[in-house]
Enzyme design. Sequence first.
Site, short mmCIF file in Angstrom:
data_model
loop_
_atom_site.label_atom_id
_atom_site.label_comp_id
_atom_site.label_asym_id
_atom_site.label_seq_id
_atom_site.Cartn_x
_atom_site.Cartn_y
_atom_site.Cartn_z
N HIS A 150 -8.44 -3.81 -0.81
CA HIS A 150 -7.64 -3.87 0.42
C HIS A 150 -6.61 -2.75 0.45
O HIS A 150 -6.49 -2.03 1.45
CB HIS A 150 -6.95 -5.23 0.51
N GLU A 151 -5.86 -2.59 -0.64
CA GLU A 151 -4.80 -1.58 -0.65
C GLU A 151 -5.37 -0.17 -0.62
O GLU A 151 -4.80 0.72 0.03
CB GLU A 151 -3.90 -1.78 -1.88
N HIS A 183 -6.16 0.84 2.86
CA HIS A 183 -4.99 1.28 3.61
C HIS A 183 -4.78 2.80 3.51
O HIS A 183 -4.07 3.37 4.35
CB HIS A 183 -3.74 0.57 3.11
N TYR A 230 -4.63 -9.90 10.42
CA TYR A 230 -5.64 -9.53 9.43
C TYR A 230 -7.02 -10.06 9.86
O TYR A 230 -7.99 -9.31 9.98
CB TYR A 230 -5.30 -10.10 8.06
N GLU A 250 -3.89 -3.88 9.82
CA GLU A 250 -4.46 -4.88 8.91
C GLU A 250 -5.87 -5.32 9.28
O GLU A 250 -6.69 -5.58 8.40
CB GLU A 250 -3.52 -6.08 8.83
N ASP A 304 9.27 -9.41 11.31
CA ASP A 304 8.92 -10.25 10.16
C ASP A 304 8.53 -11.66 10.60
O ASP A 304 7.71 -12.32 9.95
CB ASP A 304 10.08 -10.33 9.19
N GLU A 346 0.79 -1.22 0.00
CA GLU A 346 0.00 0.00 0.00
C GLU A 346 0.82 1.27 0.00
O GLU A 346 0.54 2.23 0.74
CB GLU A 346 -0.92 0.00 1.22
#
Length: 607
Positions: free
Chosen positions: A395-396, A399, A484, A418, A476, A371
């Site tokens: 979705h993006e 954001h 999400y 998310e 990460d 995003e």
Amino acid sequence: MYIAHSAARLAAQTQKLNRFSFRSLNPTSFRVSRNRSTTSFPPSSFLKSVTTMAHDPTTQSNYQDIKVNHLSFEFDVDFKSKIVEGYVELQAQALKEAVSELVLDTRDLTILSASLISSPTESSPLRFELGTKDPILGSPLKILLPSPLSLPASSPSAAPPPSALASVGIRFRTSPNSSALQFMNPEQTKGGLYPFLFSQCETIHARSLVPCQDTPVIKSTYDALVRVPRPLQALMSALLVEEGKRGGHHDGGATDASLPHVDDLDSKLLPSPSSSPTITDPSKVVIYRFRQPVPIPIYLLALAAGRLESRELGSRSCVWAEPETVEAAAFEFAETAKFLEAGEKLANTPYVWGRYDLLVMPPSFPYGGMENPCVTFVTPTLLVGDRSLTNVIAHEISHSWTGNLVTNATWEHFWLNEGWTRLLETKILGALSNPATLQFLWVRSAMTMKAEIDRLGGASNPFTQLEWDLQGKDPDDAFSSVPYEKGLYFLLYLQGLVGGAEVFDRFVQHYIATFKFATVTSDQFKDCFLEFFAKNRAELLDEDKKAKLESIDWQAWLRKPGMPPAVNVYDESLVRQCFDLAQKWFEYAQAVDLSSSPSPAAASAEA
């Protein structure tokens, strides 16, 4: 970021790629444009004071003492050596008294010089040192200031005095092993004739592209100059305000196309294999100028360069792609404007980023989408010819409000990025289809959540809770679809408690209005929710709903691993149709030798 559920494990652990930033604007007026699109911003929106900053265990910077308000970048992309020669000017502001040093995050960067900038033409060297490298966090860059900066305690929200401000310039070079940058050879692209570069800075990879305060709690504006070999096009997570200037000493050394603080390199030539006869004049370079007037966290810094063409999708959107795929991309994403308009209506907040463009990446891009403000990076696997996978764009685009405009203060609160974005995404898709489809999306999300939590070990894995503890951990390693889907599940639980979407959507708009241009923690979200419904109890809640709000187990929802402490109920009618069809296929497979079956169509007809 959109991680396809079927590839979550691969995407969460694959190499992370880059980001970047540049020069400040007049703090009293923000007006940005690209072509026909213009957006104005009230200065008060950008100058929200931060009295207490969340603790972030994933940065070594001294962001609680001094913050960077604006960054000005120069980038010289060297495809031959697979590095970026760079310079950044950081405009910093003390947050307390007697700040004597600026500490920044770096990882695998070569720092060539640091200087204090007193005017556009005057600077003086600064002492600096790189600390011991941490395997996760990298090496802190400590820059000693010639005299301490101080912000008077009596006026933390007023305009800072000159004694609290400093401009620091840093000349640096990335490593070929930069975790933020992905250099691809021509054969790794669709066209096969030109190299490609893209970056991915989320979560803590910006520090391998630029020295920075690599924490989402700090937001800064930026501008940038990017030099690439012709005929490549550069793009950034910013507005493209000038393009196509030739530069470099091979082209006469045009002063208006130079990078003042970065030497021109003889080695910066396109790789030119014999199979690439279309590469001509490889010594020519092009300068692109970018500007991002909306403050962003550094993980949203993004850079890409390749042989690209664009097609307009509307008054504020276009799609970029390699020439071989740009027409297919223009067809696939033709309805982007509908998602933008639905998002603005749901958030009750205008789209503030000026442009919403798309960049279709080469096939090796490891995510569904990223995003980046002004230009979303998307996978070419979305180009299926029937627009059936454009939920990733929803979705993006979501954001743009939750994640980019309202941002998790640290990666320990990633679910706020998310989970909220999944909520907006599904509501946008529901608004553009029908209520049954919306319920189907929520059921599918709940199924994905359970499967992912089970895969990760359930309650035995602390990364299956919404709020993480990342002390000594690589963020990460925490990534999965849990923030999400469990985040969405929690928000839908709250929606059910207060009486449904009509009531909860008012809170959605309040939440975005409260934290736009700022950052938020889980506890701040909780306080915002409770305060909103306490203030509007008489209008929005009956006695039963008031009691339910008081019974919310916030600790279990936010900080207990495993499955949620409550069960949501959805309309499963469309899901049941899928299950029924799958059952027929299963029964058919048990009764028929599929190795000799005529075709799927015949099997469906017979079932």
